[in-house]
Design a protein around this motif. Structure first.
Motif, PDB file in Angstrom:
ATOM      1  N   GLY A  66     -54.273  21.999  64.057  1.00  0.00           N
ATOM      2  CA  GLY A  66     -53.649  23.285  63.830  1.00  0.00           C
ATOM      3  C   GLY A  66     -54.670  24.374  63.552  1.00  0.00           C
ATOM      4  N   LEU A  67     -54.177  25.591  63.412  1.00  0.00           N
ATOM      5  CA  LEU A  67     -55.044  26.732  63.137  1.00  0.00           C
ATOM      6  C   LEU A  67     -55.165  26.910  61.626  1.00  0.00           C
ATOM      7  CD1 LEU A  67     -56.485  28.713  65.047  1.00  0.00           C
ATOM      8  CD2 LEU A  67     -54.674  30.358  64.583  1.00  0.00           C
ATOM      9  N   THR A  68     -56.377  27.087  61.147  1.00  0.00           N
ATOM     10  CA  THR A  68     -56.617  27.193  59.706  1.00  0.00           C
ATOM     11  C   THR A  68     -56.111  28.537  59.174  1.00  0.00           C
ATOM     12  OG1 THR A  68     -58.831  28.104  60.042  1.00  0.00           O
ATOM     13  CG2 THR A  68     -58.623  25.705  59.915  1.00  0.00           C
ATOM     14  N   LEU A  69     -55.969  28.599  57.860  1.00  0.00           N
ATOM     15  CA  LEU A  69     -55.508  29.829  57.223  1.00  0.00           C
ATOM     16  C   LEU A  69     -56.513  30.954  57.413  1.00  0.00           C
ATOM     17  CD1 LEU A  69     -53.444  31.294  55.472  1.00  0.00           C
ATOM     18  CD2 LEU A  69     -54.625  30.407  53.451  1.00  0.00           C
ATOM     19  N   GLY A  70     -57.798  30.634  57.389  1.00  0.00           N
ATOM     20  CA  GLY A  70     -58.814  31.655  57.623  1.00  0.00           C
ATOM     21  C   GLY A  70     -58.709  32.258  59.016  1.00  0.00           C
ATOM     22  N   LEU A  98     -45.678  27.122  60.792  1.00  0.00           N
ATOM     23  CA  LEU A  98     -45.377  26.026  59.870  1.00  0.00           C
ATOM     24  C   LEU A  98     -46.689  25.434  59.388  1.00  0.00           C
ATOM     25  CD1 LEU A  98     -43.370  24.017  58.542  1.00  0.00           C
ATOM     26  CD2 LEU A  98     -43.549  22.641  60.617  1.00  0.00           C
ATOM     27  N   SER A  99     -46.848  25.340  58.066  1.00  0.00           N
ATOM     28  CA  SER A  99     -48.050  24.748  57.476  1.00  0.00           C
ATOM     29  C   SER A  99     -47.863  23.242  57.374  1.00  0.00           C
ATOM     30  CB  SER A  99     -48.310  25.347  56.094  1.00  0.00           C
ATOM     31  OG  SER A  99     -49.420  24.720  55.494  1.00  0.00           O
ATOM     32  N   TYR A 100     -48.842  22.495  57.895  1.00  0.00           N
ATOM     33  CA  TYR A 100     -48.765  21.020  57.885  1.00  0.00           C
ATOM     34  C   TYR A 100     -50.167  20.472  57.708  1.00  0.00           C
ATOM     35  CZ  TYR A 100     -48.169  16.252  59.576  1.00  0.00           C
ATOM     36  OH  TYR A 100     -48.176  14.877  59.691  1.00  0.00           O
ATOM     37  N   PHE A 110     -49.015  25.294  62.629  1.00  0.00           N
ATOM     38  CA  PHE A 110     -48.438  24.981  63.927  1.00  0.00           C
ATOM     39  C   PHE A 110     -47.190  25.840  64.126  1.00  0.00           C
ATOM     40  CE2 PHE A 110     -50.718  21.244  62.553  1.00  0.00           C
ATOM     41  CZ  PHE A 110     -51.322  20.750  63.694  1.00  0.00           C
ATOM     42  N   LEU A 111     -46.638  25.790  65.339  1.00  0.00           N
ATOM     43  CA  LEU A 111     -45.343  26.410  65.619  1.00  0.00           C
ATOM     44  C   LEU A 111     -44.251  25.369  65.426  1.00  0.00           C
ATOM     45  CD1 LEU A 111     -46.070  28.570  68.802  1.00  0.00           C
ATOM     46  CD2 LEU A 111     -45.874  29.320  66.440  1.00  0.00           C
ATOM     47  N   GLN A 222     -47.448  23.691  69.261  1.00  0.00           N
ATOM     48  CA  GLN A 222     -46.246  23.269  68.538  1.00  0.00           C
ATOM     49  C   GLN A 222     -46.502  21.929  67.859  1.00  0.00           C
ATOM     50  OE1 GLN A 222     -42.855  22.678  71.065  1.00  0.00           O
ATOM     51  NE2 GLN A 222     -41.464  22.205  69.382  1.00  0.00           N
ATOM     52  N   LEU A 223     -45.954  21.767  66.664  1.00  0.00           N
ATOM     53  CA  LEU A 223     -46.091  20.511  65.928  1.00  0.00           C
ATOM     54  C   LEU A 223     -45.269  19.449  66.645  1.00  0.00           C
ATOM     55  CD1 LEU A 223     -47.253  19.070  63.459  1.00  0.00           C
ATOM     56  CD2 LEU A 223     -45.215  19.738  62.194  1.00  0.00           C
ATOM     57  N   SER A 224     -45.959  18.591  67.393  1.00  0.00           N
ATOM     58  CA  SER A 224     -45.276  17.629  68.244  1.00  0.00           C
ATOM     59  C   SER A 224     -45.104  16.291  67.531  1.00  0.00           C
ATOM     60  CB  SER A 224     -46.068  17.425  69.539  1.00  0.00           C
ATOM     61  OG  SER A 224     -47.358  16.882  69.250  1.00  0.00           O
TER      62      SER A 224
END
Length: 326
Positions: A66-70, A98-100, A110-111, A222-224
């Motif tokens: 996923g993409l980091t908060l930074g 969505l944070s995971y 993720f989405l 997307q969170l698969s």
């Protein structure tokens, strides 16, 4: 040329004016649709270039982590420098973030749904383009042309009268009948031209939409189920290793405690409990051994006495017999 002049001379003024108005309406509405689709394609192209530039800078493992908060904060800062349309579309994307974290220490974004649901046609196209008008315009022009034709025919039928079983003024209707279809011809021609143009316009718009979906998926996947199953498998493997480590440590500690503490204490307790019992058992064995020895001594004395008595009886019997014989 002469036929066109003759056709123009027989043309009903109402039909001519109606056809001109229909042609001007088709030009004006078609030009409006052209401007709207061009503005839409420009907005889509700018947003696609912006997202593509962000996607090229994302790490290769973004689909798994996923993409980091930074990185999200950097994108938000860049979005503030873009147009209002780009900012609005990015806000739509953030609604699906969505944070995971899973088994990792740092959470990734993720989405939670497909990007097509977040940025559908109603968001990307209909806000800047009247899609319903563009798609309905050819049909509306055709319907308006047919309406003009029917009105012209109706206007030509009104002077007809039946006199002595004969229809009057029918020759004029037949001569001018060809001109009454001018509105339908103009409308159908404009509808064909607009339909052909709209096919190319909407094809380019759809191509930009798919390019945006592809780039957004590269930037924010997307969170698969594959990611979830992989994390569950990794977590189960870690738990198995932890349980096996704990089990071996428990066994080692139990063996150490048993050998150093439990076994000596158990042996001491057993010795303390068994020593009085063994002493009493030894005394009982000694008493039994003495009883057996006394019993054997008594048996021996009894047998010797019996033999003595038997020998004395035999001697007495022999003496008596010798005296009687002698």
């Amino acid at each position: 040329m002469t036929s066109l002049i003759a056709f123009y001379d027989k043309l009903d003024p109402f039909v001519f004016v109606y056809a001109v108005i229909l042609l001007l309406a088709a030009i004006v509405l078609g030009f409006r649709v052209f401007l709207e689709q061009r503005r839409t394609r420009w907005a889509l192209a700018r947003f696609q270039q912006f997202v593509d530039g962000l996607a090229k800078r994302t790490p290769a493992d973004v689909r798994l982590r996923g993409l980091t908060l930074g990185a999200i904060d950097e994108v938000r800062e860049l979005v503030t420098k873009q147009s209002s349309v780009t900012q609005e579309w990015w806000q739509r994307i953030e609604h699906g973030l969505l944070s995971y974290a899973g088994p990792r220490s740092e959470a990734g974004y993720f989405l939670d749904r497909p990007v097509e649901e977040l940025l559908g046609e109603s968001v990307l196209v209909e806000n800047t383009m009247n899609v319903r008008l563009a798609r309905a315009l050819p049909g509306l022009l055709t319907s308006a042309g047919l309406l003009g034709t029917f009105i012209a025919i109706l206007n030509g039928l009104l002077p007809l009268k039946v006199v002595n079983l004969q229809v009057t003024n029918i020759d004029t209707l037949i001569e001018n009948l060809a001109g009454k279809f001018l509105t339908s011809i103009v409308a159908i021609f404009c509808a064909i031209v607009l339909s052909s143009l709209e096919i190319g316009w909407f094809r380019r718009i759809r191509a930009l939409q798919h390019a945006i979906y592809r780039d957004v998926d590269r930037l924010l996947p997307q969170l698969s189920q594959i990611v979830l199953l992989r994390d569950l498998q990794h977590d189960a493997l870690q738990r198995t290793v932890s349980i096996s480590t704990i089990s071996s440590e428990v066994v080692d500690r139990f063996a150490s405690v048993f050998s150093t503490s439990l076994l000596p204490a158990f042996a001491e307790n057993v010795r303390g409990e068994l020593e009085p019992t063994l002493a009493r058992l030894s005394e009982s064995m000694d008493s039994m051994r003495g009883a057996i020895q006394r019993l054997e001594g008594q048996k021996q004395e009894s047998v010797v006495g019996e033999f003595r008595m038997l020998a004395a009886g035999i001697e007495t019997t022999l003496r008596t017999s010798m005296e009687q014989m002698g």
